[in-house]
Write a protein that holds these residues in place. Sequence first.
Motif, mmCIF file in Angstrom:
data_model
loop_
_atom_site.group_PDB
_atom_site.id
_atom_site.type_symbol
_atom_site.label_atom_id
_atom_site.label_comp_id
_atom_site.label_asym_id
_atom_site.label_seq_id
_atom_site.Cartn_x
_atom_site.Cartn_y
_atom_site.Cartn_z
ATOM 1 N N TRP A 176 -5.432 5.661 -2.083
ATOM 2 C CA TRP A 176 -5.800 6.379 -0.871
ATOM 3 C C TRP A 176 -7.063 7.207 -1.075
ATOM 4 O O TRP A 176 -7.908 7.312 -0.181
ATOM 5 N N GLN A 177 -7.207 7.781 -2.270
ATOM 6 C CA GLN A 177 -8.399 8.600 -2.541
ATOM 7 C C GLN A 177 -9.666 7.759 -2.462
ATOM 8 O O GLN A 177 -10.697 8.219 -1.958
ATOM 9 N N GLN A 178 -9.597 6.532 -2.985
ATOM 10 C CA GLN A 178 -10.753 5.639 -2.919
ATOM 11 C C GLN A 178 -11.065 5.246 -1.483
ATOM 12 O O GLN A 178 -12.230 5.123 -1.097
ATOM 13 N N VAL A 179 -10.016 5.029 -0.705
ATOM 14 C CA VAL A 179 -10.219 4.685 0.707
ATOM 15 C C VAL A 179 -10.965 5.804 1.416
ATOM 16 O O VAL A 179 -11.936 5.575 2.149
ATOM 17 N N LEU A 180 -10.527 7.040 1.201
ATOM 18 C CA LEU A 180 -11.190 8.184 1.847
ATOM 19 C C LEU A 180 -12.614 8.361 1.337
ATOM 20 O O LEU A 180 -13.528 8.674 2.107
ATOM 21 N N ALA A 181 -12.815 8.164 0.029
ATOM 22 C CA ALA A 181 -14.141 8.367 -0.562
ATOM 23 C C ALA A 181 -15.173 7.401 -0.004
ATOM 24 O O ALA A 181 -16.351 7.747 0.120
ATOM 25 N N GLY A 182 -14.754 6.193 0.338
ATOM 26 C CA GLY A 182 -15.726 5.201 0.792
ATOM 27 C C GLY A 182 -15.549 4.759 2.226
ATOM 28 O O GLY A 182 -16.044 3.697 2.606
ATOM 29 N N ILE A 183 -14.868 5.591 3.031
ATOM 30 C CA ILE A 183 -14.482 5.144 4.365
ATOM 31 C C ILE A 183 -15.680 4.859 5.268
ATOM 32 O O ILE A 183 -15.716 3.847 5.971
ATOM 33 N N ALA A 231 -12.778 -0.329 -1.431
ATOM 34 C CA ALA A 231 -11.371 0.040 -1.254
ATOM 35 C C ALA A 231 -11.077 0.266 0.226
ATOM 36 O O ALA A 231 -10.047 -0.190 0.739
ATOM 37 N N ALA A 232 -11.984 0.973 0.910
ATOM 38 C CA ALA A 232 -11.796 1.201 2.348
ATOM 39 C C ALA A 232 -11.849 -0.103 3.126
ATOM 40 O O ALA A 232 -11.036 -0.359 4.017
ATOM 41 N N ALA A 233 -12.819 -0.951 2.786
ATOM 42 C CA ALA A 233 -12.946 -2.239 3.473
ATOM 43 C C ALA A 233 -11.739 -3.113 3.186
ATOM 44 O O ALA A 233 -11.185 -3.764 4.090
ATOM 45 N N ALA A 234 -11.291 -3.140 1.911
ATOM 46 C CA ALA A 234 -10.158 -3.984 1.532
ATOM 47 C C ALA A 234 -8.883 -3.527 2.222
ATOM 48 O O ALA A 234 -8.099 -4.348 2.715
ATOM 49 N N PHE A 294 0.826 -1.206 0.000
ATOM 50 C CA PHE A 294 0.000 0.000 0.000
ATOM 51 C C PHE A 294 0.866 1.264 0.000
ATOM 52 O O PHE A 294 0.592 2.214 -0.730
ATOM 53 N N LEU A 295 1.917 1.274 0.811
ATOM 54 C CA LEU A 295 2.769 2.458 0.905
ATOM 55 C C LEU A 295 3.532 2.718 -0.394
ATOM 56 O O LEU A 295 3.763 3.870 -0.772
ATOM 57 N N LEU A 296 3.915 1.649 -1.088
ATOM 58 C CA LEU A 296 4.699 1.810 -2.317
ATOM 59 C C LEU A 296 3.837 1.961 -3.560
ATOM 60 O O LEU A 296 4.360 2.102 -4.660
ATOM 61 N N ALA A 297 2.506 1.921 -3.400
ATOM 62 C CA ALA A 297 1.580 2.017 -4.533
ATOM 63 C C ALA A 297 1.769 3.345 -5.279
ATOM 64 O O ALA A 297 2.237 4.331 -4.699
ATOM 65 N N PRO A 298 1.401 3.397 -6.553
ATOM 66 C CA PRO A 298 1.601 4.621 -7.344
ATOM 67 C C PRO A 298 0.887 5.845 -6.788
ATOM 68 O O PRO A 298 1.360 6.970 -6.943
ATOM 69 N N SER A 299 -0.259 5.637 -6.121
ATOM 70 C CA SER A 299 -0.998 6.778 -5.574
ATOM 71 C C SER A 299 -0.486 7.192 -4.197
ATOM 72 O O SER A 299 -0.942 8.188 -3.651
ATOM 73 N N GLN A 300 0.491 6.431 -3.641
ATOM 74 C CA GLN A 300 1.084 6.805 -2.355
ATOM 75 C C GLN A 300 2.536 7.259 -2.598
ATOM 76 O O GLN A 300 2.753 8.336 -3.113
#
Length: 395
Positions: free
Chosen positions: A290-297, A365-368, A44-50
């Motif tokens: 990360w944006q998807q995580v926040l959007a569906g948290i 995304a948030a759940a995953a 997750f930390l090394l992902a392109p969006s992070q």
Amino acid sequence: MLELTQLQHDMAWPLSILLAWFIGEFANRWLKLPRISAYAVVGFLLAPSQLGLLPSSQSPTMLLMANIAFGLILFESGYRINLRWLRSNPWLTAASLTEAVLTFVCVYFLVLAFGQTETAALLLAALSMATSPATILRVINEQKSSGQVTERVLHLSVLNCVLAVLTFKVILGLVIFKTSGNIWNASYNGLIVLLISAALGVTFGVLIPAVLRKANRLNQDGTLAFTIAIIFIVALTHSLKLSPVLATLTFGLVVRHRRIILNSSQRGFGALGDLLTVMLFVFIAATIEWQQVLAGISLGLAIIFVRQLSKTIGISIFSRVSGISWRKGALVGMASLPISTFVILVLEQTRYIGVDLVDQLAPLAAAAFTLEIIGPLFVQRALIWAQEVPEKKEA
């Protein structure tokens, strides 16, 4: 500068896998955490969006490699399913059906209550039925656990996986028909895919053991033959846009009931299985933005709570009649938390066949993300509290 950029691109995945393995070993040895939780954090930390070390676009090759890694684990999960036990204790199947249906209904109405569309509600509910056999099996193997809770959670995870695939494919077929009006595309992406995938698994489950017996090489070449067959099955299903999940599970199930015995050195597929496991869990976490995580948290966390409550209730009410205590039934429900690996690969496979649902299902995304990290911890603690882990693992 161009050469440095190319080097970074070429070394991104090898470096990520090395870092994940190193941190996973440290976390397991010093913090007593499941290795796959550490792999997920690194991915997750090394992902392109992070941090952006990994490539911004997931290549079909990496998706294929992830599906092969998942296929190896699913084969072993299917192999460990004892159909005779399910026949002699039908309450296990009843528990699986009850908790799956209860989870589907509760998540469906929860998603509608959050103002989502009916299509999103149906798809989220179908995927929420699943429990990831990949996470369950890796933690079981890592902890070297054995007992009622261990076997039940593994059996239920496989049953849930099959039910979720069946339900998801049927709903996906209806969505495609509603969108395009093409009944052939809808049918192919629904029941036809499931039937062909299962038939492929059965065919190889009969063929490979027969070839090994004929050549008198069952003991020597069993692991190699099954590994090659799984790679072929996954590549074929990937190319034909079938279901590698159902095909590999069925393959393992048929091999088990062809009376093929895998010795301890064959479990987990050795160093190859360990390597692909690191890659798999890094890949899964790296697909989460990360944006998807926040959007569906908010909805994502609500789904986790409702799903876990539904599964625990559905499993626990059959505890006594199926032969275990209420406490162990609750621990089986607790260990049924992981879902991420199954969900992400199913969605990535769906995107590969031309139906992009990832953006529509942001709560997943948030759940995953949450369950990719804490899911293995729940499984680990459930097995320890059930006293099915050797004492040295509790130290």
